[in-house]
Design a protein around this motif. Structure first.
Motif, PDB file in Angstrom:
ATOM      1  N   ALA A  31       0.836  -1.201   0.000  1.00 10.76           N
ATOM      2  CA  ALA A  31       0.000   0.000   0.000  1.00 10.76           C
ATOM      3  C   ALA A  31       0.875   1.257   0.000  1.00 10.76           C
ATOM      4  CB  ALA A  31      -0.933   0.006   1.202  1.00 10.76           C
ATOM      5  N   PHE A  32       1.907   1.256   0.830  1.00 11.50           N
ATOM      6  CA  PHE A  32       2.817   2.408   0.885  1.00 11.50           C
ATOM      7  C   PHE A  32       3.469   2.641  -0.472  1.00 11.50           C
ATOM      8  CE2 PHE A  32       6.867   4.497   1.555  1.00 11.50           C
ATOM      9  CZ  PHE A  32       6.514   5.545   2.376  1.00 11.50           C
ATOM     10  N   ASN A  33       3.895   1.550  -1.125  1.00 12.09           N
ATOM     11  CA  ASN A  33       4.524   1.679  -2.437  1.00 12.09           C
ATOM     12  C   ASN A  33       3.556   2.240  -3.476  1.00 12.09           C
ATOM     13  OD1 ASN A  33       7.004   0.755  -1.572  1.00 12.09           O
ATOM     14  ND2 ASN A  33       6.537  -1.362  -2.047  1.00 12.09           N
ATOM     15  N   ILE A  34       2.306   1.803  -3.432  1.00 10.54           N
ATOM     16  CA  ILE A  34       1.309   2.326  -4.372  1.00 10.54           C
ATOM     17  C   ILE A  34       1.072   3.808  -4.113  1.00 10.54           C
ATOM     18  CG2 ILE A  34      -1.099   2.199  -5.113  1.00 10.54           C
ATOM     19  CD1 ILE A  34      -0.973  -0.812  -4.553  1.00 10.54           C
ATOM     20  N   TYR A  35       0.941   4.189  -2.840  1.00  9.89           N
ATOM     21  CA  TYR A  35       0.758   5.606  -2.505  1.00  9.89           C
ATOM     22  C   TYR A  35       1.949   6.437  -3.010  1.00  9.89           C
ATOM     23  CZ  TYR A  35      -3.115   4.520   0.685  1.00  9.89           C
ATOM     24  OH  TYR A  35      -4.311   4.108   1.225  1.00  9.89           O
ATOM     25  N   ASN A  36       3.147   5.934  -2.792  1.00 13.08           N
ATOM     26  CA  ASN A  36       4.354   6.648  -3.195  1.00 13.08           C
ATOM     27  C   ASN A  36       4.425   6.800  -4.713  1.00 13.08           C
ATOM     28  OD1 ASN A  36       6.788   7.959  -2.901  1.00 13.08           O
ATOM     29  ND2 ASN A  36       7.972   6.081  -2.783  1.00 13.08           N
ATOM     30  N   GLN A  37       4.142   5.734  -5.436  1.00 12.16           N
ATOM     31  CA  GLN A  37       4.163   5.804  -6.892  1.00 12.16           C
ATOM     32  C   GLN A  37       3.086   6.743  -7.417  1.00 12.16           C
ATOM     33  OE1 GLN A  37       3.787   1.745  -8.097  1.00 12.16           O
ATOM     34  NE2 GLN A  37       5.893   1.229  -7.548  1.00 12.16           N
ATOM     35  N   THR A  38       1.927   6.711  -6.793  1.00  7.86           N
ATOM     36  CA  THR A  38       0.839   7.601  -7.204  1.00  7.86           C
ATOM     37  C   THR A  38       1.232   9.053  -6.969  1.00  7.86           C
ATOM     38  OG1 THR A  38      -0.769   5.891  -6.627  1.00  7.86           O
ATOM     39  CG2 THR A  38      -1.605   8.130  -6.887  1.00  7.86           C
ATOM     40  N   LEU A  39       1.848   9.335  -5.849  1.00  6.42           N
ATOM     41  CA  LEU A  39       2.288  10.697  -5.542  1.00  6.42           C
ATOM     42  C   LEU A  39       3.302  11.190  -6.572  1.00  6.42           C
ATOM     43  CD1 LEU A  39       2.150  13.046  -3.531  1.00  6.42           C
ATOM     44  CD2 LEU A  39       4.003  11.950  -2.286  1.00  6.42           C
ATOM     45  N   ARG A  40       4.277  10.357  -6.888  1.00  6.38           N
ATOM     46  CA  ARG A  40       5.276  10.738  -7.892  1.00  6.38           C
ATOM     47  C   ARG A  40       4.628  10.942  -9.257  1.00  6.38           C
ATOM     48  NH1 ARG A  40       9.462   6.250  -6.634  1.00  6.38           N
ATOM     49  NH2 ARG A  40       8.512   5.562  -8.556  1.00  6.38           N
TER      50      ARG A  40
END
Length: 116
Positions: free
Chosen positions: A31-40
């Motif tokens: 979930a953290f990785n998806i949030y991070n990729q979405t933010l970028r």
């Protein structure tokens, strides 16, 4: 361009919902990785739309609502990522403070008296 960005913002919301589902299933790392990729991805897509500081007001007509929605989405993603890592960071901070306290006590015990 704004229609394209609006579609991207809808996609970002779908990514966020996917990450939320992962989070509820207990997979916080994914979930953290998806949030991070979405933010970028949001930052990358919105870069041509967001005016530079020295170019304010923008030369081109920009939909302020789109800018606000983009910045709000980034803000919420950053908050969500912080909340996911908060407990881990507090544990690491506690460990670091314990190690520093122990090192300070050892230094006090090994320093010879120079006043004698």
């Amino acid at each position: 361009m704004e229609v394209k960005c609006t579609k991207y913002l809808q996609a970002f919301m779908m990514f966020s919902l996917s990450a939320l589902k992962q989070e509820k299933e207990g997979d916080t790392v994914n979930a953290f990785n998806i949030y991070n990729q979405t933010l970028r991805f949001i930052k990358y897509v919105m870069k041509p739309i967001i005016p530079k500081k020295q170019a304010w007001p923008p030369k081109e007509k920009t939909d302020i609502r789109l800018l606000v929605m983009s910045l709000r989405a980034q803000s919420l993603l950053n908050l969500k990522m912080y909340k996911l890592k908060k407990h881990e960071l507090k544990e690491l901070q506690k460990t670091i403070s314990e190690v520093l306290t122990k090192a300070d006590k050892e230094d006090e015990n090994t320093v010879p008296n120079q006043g004698d």
